[in-house]
Scaffold this active site. Structure first.
Site, short mmCIF file in Angstrom:
data_model
loop_
_atom_site.label_atom_id
_atom_site.label_comp_id
_atom_site.label_asym_id
_atom_site.label_seq_id
_atom_site.Cartn_x
_atom_site.Cartn_y
_atom_site.Cartn_z
CE LYS A 531 31.57 -52.23 -14.85
NZ LYS A 531 30.21 -52.41 -14.90
CG ASP A 628 26.81 -47.44 -21.18
OD1 ASP A 628 25.92 -47.64 -21.92
OD2 ASP A 628 27.28 -48.51 -21.05
#
Ligand code: NAG
Ligand code: NAG
Ligand code: NAG
Ligand code: NAG
Ligand code: NAG
Ligand code: NAG
Ligand code: NAG
Length: 817
Positions: A531, A628
């Site tokens: 990531k 999220d």
């Protein structure tokens, strides 16, 4: 003309009143029966007997209700055999049986008695008891029959809850099937006669909860405050003799009304009538909390809602299955660290303010002293604990436990009782040493510490010298010295570039909230997910490093594992384990994916996400709010075990309070709670909202955002809510789930989902409660309107408009929780 008419109406009224007073009898006899439309009124006017139909039901039932509140029915005769019309007649036969006849003179319901009477009458007493007796007989022992022997859902003062050991009759409460159907439902409250008798509430054959044994003053499972109980209004008693075993309570003020009722949902409450407000008020201040679920934490544990996690092993005990225990599956309970030695010297550990364990495997004696009790327990190898039976007058009687100690609760402010739990002597030594540490062992400690201090200083000097030597030859790393301490491998940027084909778009797996994710393959062949965080995190390298170390310490089966990080040349990169099975959104929204995901797998995934989130919220030391959470952030491993990803990053990118206000809303529309999306206020309850959305998406296999329906403009939440209040829950479930689904699990998930997406954050359950609701069959509170379902008038729930609801008050109590 007007005046004349008024006079006429007036005189009609007067004559009506006269008629009704002259017919207000409390007794029927073979020569005088009672038809539908007529009522019996007890001599003091407290109770009435007559025919009624609950709610919208068309059936006619014979029942007893309060005169002050005719909607509150306390007893029903023909619970399972309603009459189809209002032609019912109640009669007393010459033999002394009470019979309910329908229009064709057939017996629909009848009382039961073995003896006959010469002059039988049936009378409604002021206690609410309907009795059959011989003529003017006043001795209650000689009654032929009484309704108090056959309770329905209501326990009234002077009723007995328990056993007649001579006839074998058990008097117990059974809930109504629903608020409109008095037939026996699945819940019952009864006296468990094993060991020291205790009251239990059961669902079928399974114990759901227990108020704890009676200790002369209070039930040990209920909080007790001597101050507020200083002027009690009720007086409880437990009667234990060779003929009878029962609980009973009396009103100390006879102009009061009080009732204890077991609802169709399995909750039970004590209500008192308040004349001023003309309503029932909850009189027991017992809050329903998780610890009231029977044996939630398993054996040898104590439950306390004031700490997290709520379950803890008793001192000297460890979890039986540590892995399950740490994931929130507490039911296996705990086991002793050191087995009991039995004859060769055990002792007892003193616990105060606890709900005494389940007494079904106990033994009791009313006259023994606590000292004798201690001796008796010590001399029997299978005795595990003891306590006073009655705590009044300094404590009397003896209660011994044999076998597992289950269903204990720790009270912090009032309630509970002292309990002495048997421990091996060596274990006891260890525990006592800890608690007497400061007092007795001080001189020894002083000497010990002096010796230790000398050694410590020598060690320190050696260490510093060694470090100096090493630093001379080592180039300082960009992350500083403590690289070894963080147990988090650092990756080199060039290694990652090679593994991901120079971050090529063909390796890109997706774009998360904080940057793109690439698939990588390390030289050994190990697959990783990389990531690459967007550069505007506004955080310095050190702060970032600290956060990553914290995130890396979060380890749970339902969280994606962080393998390492890279901070180099303005880049901040996180390396995760690679999940071959993509993310949850593929399985729930994609036609191909849907075929692969049957209901049992869905249900496992739901439970897994819930436990992962619970760990983030409560059980890890950090209290992480995800902010999220969405279907695409739930990854699936080879065994379809869900793993939450992207956790902890929001914290890195925003403020680090557990509940805060932020200018920068990270999150995804459709999953964001109203208070977060609109006001930027986030809390654990905003994650709970997102979880609820995922749940509803998994059931409907439709996206909340972009949901459309031919009949309305609501989103998925609004659609689910509409179906819920219209009682058409199953219509929400996607047809691809039909073959494999388990209706009760599906409905429970839908219910939990709706509870999670409620508009007001405080109404939403926390994750530990969600996990509990998903994994047990405790009764769920009714959901309120969800947030963000788009404002539009929603038809009022039919059940809200119930013209007559016996359990109305208990419903509001649940909602207020
Ligand atoms: C009366 O009760 C009998 C027996 O339960 C039943 O067969 C009959 O249909 C009932 N009659 C009416 C009119 O409800
Ligand atoms: C009536 O009494 C008989 C025998 O005493 C018993 O078997 C039966 O269960 C009783 N029925 C009811 C409804 O109490
Ligand atoms: C019941 O009491 C009334 C009035 O006290 C009396 O006249 C009557 O004889 C009594 N009946 C019986 C069966 O005792
Ligand atoms: C008994 O209860 C009634 C009704 O609540 C109240 O008016 C009365 O004062 C009470 N009496 C005593 C002695 O507490
Ligand atoms: C147990 O602890 C309580 C509270 O500290 C104390 O009152 C009681 O005397 C203790 N009992 C024994 C047997 O030590
Ligand atoms: C210990 O208590 C149990 C249960 O009361 C009893 O069955 C057993 O005989 C006792 N054993 C001894 C050695 O007293
Ligand atoms: C005691 O607990 C263990 C596990 O918690 C269980 O397997 C066992 O059946 C229990 N024994 C009794 C007597 O309840």
């Amino acid at each position: 003309m007007q005046a004349l008419r008024r006079l006429f109406v007036c005189s009609l009224l007067i004559s009506f009143i006269r008629i009704s007073t002259t017919t207000a009898l409390d007794t029927i006899s073979p020569s005088r029966s009672m038809r539908d439309g007529e009522t019996l009124i007890s001599a003091g006017g407290n109770f009435q007997l007559g025919f009624f139909s609950p709610g919208t039901s068309k059936g006619r039932y014979l029942g007893i209700w309060y005169s002050v509140h005719t909607e509150t029915v306390v007893w029903v005769a023909n619970r399972e055999t309603p009459l189809g019309d209002s032609s019912g007649v109640l009669k007393v036969t010459e033999q002394g049986l009470l019979v309910l006849l329908n229009s064709t003179n057939r017996i629909v319901w009848s009382s039961n008695s073995s003896t006959t009477a010469g002059n039988p009458v049936s009378q409604l007493m002021d206690s609410g008891n309907l009795v059959v007796k011989d003529g003017n007989e006043t001795n209650p022992v000689n009654l032929l029959w009484q309704s108090f022997d056959y309770p329905c859902d209501t326990f009234l003062p002077e009723m007995k809850l328990g056993w007649d050991l001579v006839t074998g009759l058990e008097r117990y409460l059974s809930s109504w099937r629903s608020t409109e159907d008095p037939a026996p439902g699945e819940f019952s409250s009864r006296m468990d006669r094993r060991g020291f008798p205790q009251v239990v509430t059961m669902k079928g054959a399974k114990i759901m909860s227990r108020p704890g044994s009676w200790n002369g003053l209070h039930f040990t499972g209920y909080p007790y405050n001597p101050q507020t109980q200083a002027s009690p209004t009720l007086e409880y008693e437990i009667v234990l003799n060779k003929d009878e075993v029962y609980y009973e309570y009396r009103l100390l003020n006879t102009s009061m009304f009080s009732r204890y009722v077991l609802n169709p949902s399995g909750t039970a409450h004590q209500f008192t009538w308040v004349y001023q407000t003309h309503s029932w008020e909850l009189s027991s201040a017992v809050q329903a909390d998780q610890c009231q679920n029977y044996a939630l934490c398993g054996a040898y544990t104590s439950c306390s809602v004031n700490v997290s996690p709520i379950c803890a092993c008793l001192k000297g005990f460890v979890p039986k299955s540590p892995k399950d225990w740490n994931s929130g599956y507490w039911s296996d309970g705990c086991v002793r660290k050191i087995p009991l030695a039995c004859s060769s010297g055990d002792g007892f550990l003193n616990y105060t303010g606890v709900k005494l364990p389940d007494t079904s495997s106990s033994w009791y004696d009313k006259s023994m002293s606590l000292k004798e009790c201690n001796g008796l327990c010590l001399n029997n190898c299978s005795c595990t604990a003891y306590a006073n039976l009655d705590i009044r007058e300094g404590g009397t009687g003896c209660l011994l436990w044999f076998g597992n100690l289950t269903d204990m609760t720790q009270f912090t402010s009032g309630g509970g009782q002292d309990l002495y739990i048997r421990m091996a002597a060596s274990e006891l030594d260890g525990i006592e040493r800890k608690s007497t540490f400061k007092k007795k062992k001080l001189p020894i400690i002083l000497i010990g510490s002096a010796v230790f201090l000398v050694w410590f200083i020598i060690g320190l000097i050696l260490y510093i010298r060694k470090r100096k030597l090493r630093n001379q030859g080592v180039t300082k790393d960009y992350l500083g010295e403590d690289r070894e301490d963080m147990e988090l491998p650092l990756f080199d940027l060039s290694t990652l570039a090679k593994a991901t084909n120079d971050f090529s778009s063909s390796n890109k797996l997706g774009e998360g909230g904080f940057g793109p994710v690439y698939k990588g393959t390390l030289i050994g062949g190990k697959e990783i997910a990389v990531k690459r965080l967007s550069k505007n995190s506004g955080q310095g390298t050190i702060e970032f490093k600290n956060e990553v170390i914290l995130i890396a310490r979060l380890q749970h089966r339902n969280l994606v594992k962080l393998l390492g990080c890279c901070v180099q040349e303005e880049e901040k990169i996180l390396i995760y384990e690679f999940m071959p099975n993509k993310s949850l959104d593929f399985f729930i929204f994609d036609q191909e994916g849907q075929k692969l995901l049957d209901w049992p797998t869905c249900f496992h995934i739901i439970g897994g996400i819930a436990r992962g989130l619970l760990y983030l919220h409560q059980d890890s030391r950090l209290r992480i709010i995800h902010r999220d959470l969405k279907a695409s952030n739930v990854l699936l491993d080879n065994d379809m075990i869900p793993k939450i990803s992207d956790f902890g990053l929001a914290k890195t990118f925003g403020s680090d309070q557990s509940r805060g206000n932020t200018n920068r809303v990270v999150g995804t529309y459709g999953y964001m709670s109203p208070e977060y999306a609109i006001d930027g206020i986030f809390s654990m309850k905003s994650d709970v909202f997102s979880f609820g959305v995922i749940l509803l998406e998994m059931l409907s296999r439709k996206k909340n955002r972009g949901f459309s329906h031919p009949d309305h403009h609501l989103n998925l939440l609004g659609h689910a809510w509409t179906l819920w209040i219209q009682d058409k829950q199953l219509e929400l479930i996607d047809t691809t789930l039909y073959d494999s689904c388990n209706i009760s699990e599906v409905l429970r998930c839908l219910h939990v989902g709706l509870l999670c997406v409620q508009r007001v954050p405080e109404d939403r359950p926390n994750m530990s409660y969600v996990v509990l609701m998903l994994s047990s069959d405790i009764t769920l509170p009714p959901p309120k309107q969800p947030g963000f379902y788009t404002e539009r008038s929603v038809p009022e729930s039919p059940s809200r408009n119930r013209p007559f609801s016996v359990n109305y008050f208990s419903t509001t109590v649940i909602e207020a929780r």
